[in-house]
Design an enzyme around this catalytic site. Structure first.
Site, mmCIF file in Angstrom:
data_model
loop_
_atom_site.group_PDB
_atom_site.id
_atom_site.type_symbol
_atom_site.label_atom_id
_atom_site.label_comp_id
_atom_site.label_asym_id
_atom_site.label_seq_id
_atom_site.Cartn_x
_atom_site.Cartn_y
_atom_site.Cartn_z
ATOM 1 C CB SER A 1 -0.879 0.057 1.252
ATOM 2 O OG SER A 1 -1.511 -1.159 1.464
ATOM 3 C CB CYS A 2 -0.197 4.689 -0.817
ATOM 4 S SG CYS A 2 0.242 6.393 -0.480
ATOM 5 N N PRO A 3 2.428 4.539 1.342
ATOM 6 C CG PRO A 3 3.943 5.971 2.488
ATOM 7 C CD PRO A 3 2.792 5.002 2.708
ATOM 8 C CG MET A 4 4.701 0.431 2.700
ATOM 9 S SD MET A 4 5.792 1.439 3.727
ATOM 10 C CE MET A 4 7.274 0.451 3.711
ATOM 11 C CG ASP B 1 -0.645 2.552 -4.036
ATOM 12 O OD1 ASP B 1 -1.845 2.647 -3.726
ATOM 13 O OD2 ASP B 1 0.172 3.474 -3.919
#
Lengths: 137, 78
Positions: free
Chosen positions: B16-19, B43
């Site tokens: 997921s954001c921001p990974m 994502d």
């Protein structure tokens, strides 16, 4: 882009800590300095003896939402503490404990997670924030 | 751009954001100037995130495509 992002982290529940950690990570990877001031329950989340609530979800969540959030966590979604650790490695992220909260909660710097860089007053935090954005979580 | 030109690949599918952008920032540190990094992500926010990141950090986004819900980004280390 080097405008600082300042975050007042007041809340100590998993969902709100996660939300704050995502902003910190996003700003850090964009090269913006990030400054986080830990206040009250946000500060307790960084104290090993008092952070039981950091595994709970806030009253903002619906029953369905809380279950989905728990599923994502169980599914290996990176937790807020790890996100902050990675943010500190990637950029300039300074985490401070609010001096007044330390007094009220009877905490000493040694009680806090090593991620916390020091103790700071409100005036110092606001002065460093300048005209940059401040988020209150 | 042939596959041989890619110096490193990051598989951020399912993150997921921001990974995806965090993994990218970590990976690009290990590259030399001019080398290419390929990132795969699912994502939905990643298209704008990668454009913004490339612009802010000065590491050009030299390729961007989407196929079957998977976004592919190629970045060049500045």
């Amino acid at each position: 882009m080097d405008e600082p992002l300042s975050i007042v982290l007041f809340s100590g529940t998993d969902d709100r800590l996660t939300a704050a950690s995502l902003f910190a990570a996003g700003a850090a990877v964009l090269g913006r300095p990030v400054r986080i001031l830990l206040q009250y329950w946000g500060l307790e989340a960084f104290c090993a003896d008092r952070n039981a609530r950091a595994a709970e979800i806030s009253g903002d969540a619906s029953e369905t939402g809380a279950a989905l959030f728990a599923d994502a966590r169980a599914g290996g979604q990176v937790n807020w503490a790890e996100t902050l650790r990675q943010s500190k490695e990637l950029g300039e992220v300074e985490i401070s404990a609010c001096a007044q909260s330390m007094d009220v909660l009877k905490l000493q710097p040694a009680d806090l997670d090593p991620m916390v860089d020091g103790v700071e007053g409100i005036a110092g935090f606001l002065a460093a924030a300048g005209n940059g954005q401040i988020l209150f979580v | 751009m042939t596959d041989l030109e890619i110096a490193q690949r990051v598989d951020a599918k399912g993150l997921s954001c921001p990974m995806p952008i965090v993994k990218t920032a970590q990976a690009i540190k290990g590259l030399s100037s001019g080398q290419l990094l390929e990132v795969l992500a699912t994502d939905a926010g990643s298209v704008k995130d990668f454009e913004a990141w490339a612009k802010s950090t000065g590491n050009p986004l030299v390729g961007s495509s989407a196929e079957g819900g998977v976004y592919r980004f190629v970045l060049q280390k500045k």
